[in-house]
Write an enzyme that holds these catalytic residues in place. Structure first.
Site, PDB file in Angstrom:
ATOM      1  N   SER A  70       0.850  -1.182   0.000  1.00 33.23           N
ATOM      2  CA  SER A  70       0.000   0.000   0.000  1.00 33.23           C
ATOM      3  C   SER A  70       0.887   1.233   0.000  1.00 33.23           C
ATOM      4  CB  SER A  70      -0.891   0.021   1.250  1.00 33.23           C
ATOM      5  OG  SER A  70      -1.750  -1.091   1.299  1.00 33.23           O
ATOM      6  N   THR A 122      -3.857   2.182   2.009  1.00 27.36           N
ATOM      7  CA  THR A 122      -4.077   3.525   1.479  1.00 27.36           C
ATOM      8  C   THR A 122      -5.523   3.943   1.675  1.00 27.36           C
ATOM      9  OG1 THR A 122      -2.385   3.042  -0.165  1.00 27.36           O
ATOM     10  CG2 THR A 122      -3.694   5.033  -0.502  1.00 27.36           C
ATOM     11  N   ALA A 123      -6.433   2.970   1.664  1.00 25.22           N
ATOM     12  CA  ALA A 123      -7.841   3.276   1.935  1.00 25.22           C
ATOM     13  C   ALA A 123      -7.984   3.936   3.296  1.00 25.22           C
ATOM     14  CB  ALA A 123      -8.671   1.993   1.864  1.00 25.22           C
ATOM     15  N   HIS A 160     -10.733  -3.865  -2.875  1.00 26.17           N
ATOM     16  CA  HIS A 160     -10.760  -5.042  -3.746  1.00 26.17           C
ATOM     17  C   HIS A 160     -12.146  -5.221  -4.376  1.00 26.17           C
ATOM     18  CE1 HIS A 160      -6.764  -5.688  -2.411  1.00 26.17           C
ATOM     19  NE2 HIS A 160      -7.052  -6.258  -1.267  1.00 26.17           N
TER      20      HIS A 160
END
Length: 288
Positions: A70, A122-123, A160
């Site tokens: 990430s 990163t989310a 995802h």
């Protein structure tokens, strides 16, 4: 453990590769994993593991020569790893999203607990940039939708394939962080990339990066075969949705971020540092 294992002079050197068991990553590595792409003098081994675990292993051990990562995690491993200039997944006006079984507004998120797939994703960084006051709890990414359905969380941050399947599970979108990021910056939202160990040396760094770029190109040039291979990793997706998902995250941007894509990575991490979410000043560099 040695990253490149040098045996006898006539033996290929082994490069350890790790990526997530997702259809987009599988499509990206299809050429290398099936030996459609060969690099004289090298062999590649593949380990599949969820992205948050890969983030942690890169931080704790610098275990793999090449690892999916990430972007949020990159500052923590930048001493040992540099970023490949290919192999990234970016959201072109879309990305991770918060979903709920209820009718919620983005402002409502500040008063509830949100399930997140990991604090190095990163989310998670994008969510905290959106509103640092949101309370979160880590739940394995593939358990977030079931946990919302079970009533254990009012909302969850999904990554995802869940980005394409949440509605069929009876959930509603609260906010798409890729949309929000573009509105704020005009840039794509960089989500994950591939990092490669600096100790491999300049020549091998370039060779391994080119091998991945060739693998991506092979998948794009042989889409049907690449999708057939990727389908074994397409959780809850039929062939049509798998094709759509792969198209979202393996495309021309995956071959090269481009100047604006690289700027988006730097901007995202710089904001995370400026706002105290990332404690280490990012120093982003790329291997061509």
């Amino acid at each position: 453990m040695s990253g490149i294992q040098a045996g006898a002079a006539n033996e290929a050197r082994t490069i350890s590769v790790a990526h997530s068991p997702d259809s987009d990553d599988a499509f990206m590595f299809y050429g290398l994993a099936t030996n459609k792409i060969r690099v004289p003098g090298f062999r590649f081994t593949h380990t599949l593991c969820d992205i948050e675990t890969l983030n942690r292993r890169a931080m704790d051990e610098a275990f793999f020569d090449v690892t999916a990562i990430s972007f949020h995690a990159y500052p923590y491993v930048q001493k040992d790893y540099t970023l490949m200039s290919c192999g990234g997944s970016v959201g072109e006006g879309y990305g991770p999203m918060v979903v709920s079984s209820k009718m919620l507004t983005p402002d409502d998120l500040a008063r509830i607990r949100v399930a997140v797939p990991g604090t190095l994703t990163t989310a998670y960084l994008a969510l905290k940039l959106f509103n640092p006051e949101i309370e979160t709890e880590v739940v394995p990414f593939d358990k977030i939708i079931p946990e919302i359905q079970a009533g254990n969380f009012e909302a969850g941050l999904i990554i995802h394939e869940g980005q394409l399947t949440y509605a069929q599970n009876g959930l509603r979108k609260v906010i798409d962080l890729g949309v929000w990021w573009r509105e704020q910056t005009g840039l794509v939202l960089p989500l994950g990339g591939n990092a490669v160990r600096r100790s491999l040396g300049p020549e091998t760094l370039h060779t391994v990066t080119q091998a991945l770029r060739d693998s991506i190109q092979h998948g794009l040039d042989n889409r049907e075969q690449g999708l057939d291979y990727a389908m074994q990793f397409a959780r809850d997706l039929d062939a049509t949705l798998a094709n759509r998902f792969v198209s979202m995250y393996v495309n021309e941007r995956t071959l090269s971020y481009g100047p604006d894509g690289q700027e988006a990575i730097r901007r995202l991490l710089a904001l995370g540092f400026e706002r105290g979410i990332i404690p280490i000043e990012p120093k982003v560099d790329f291997v061509d």
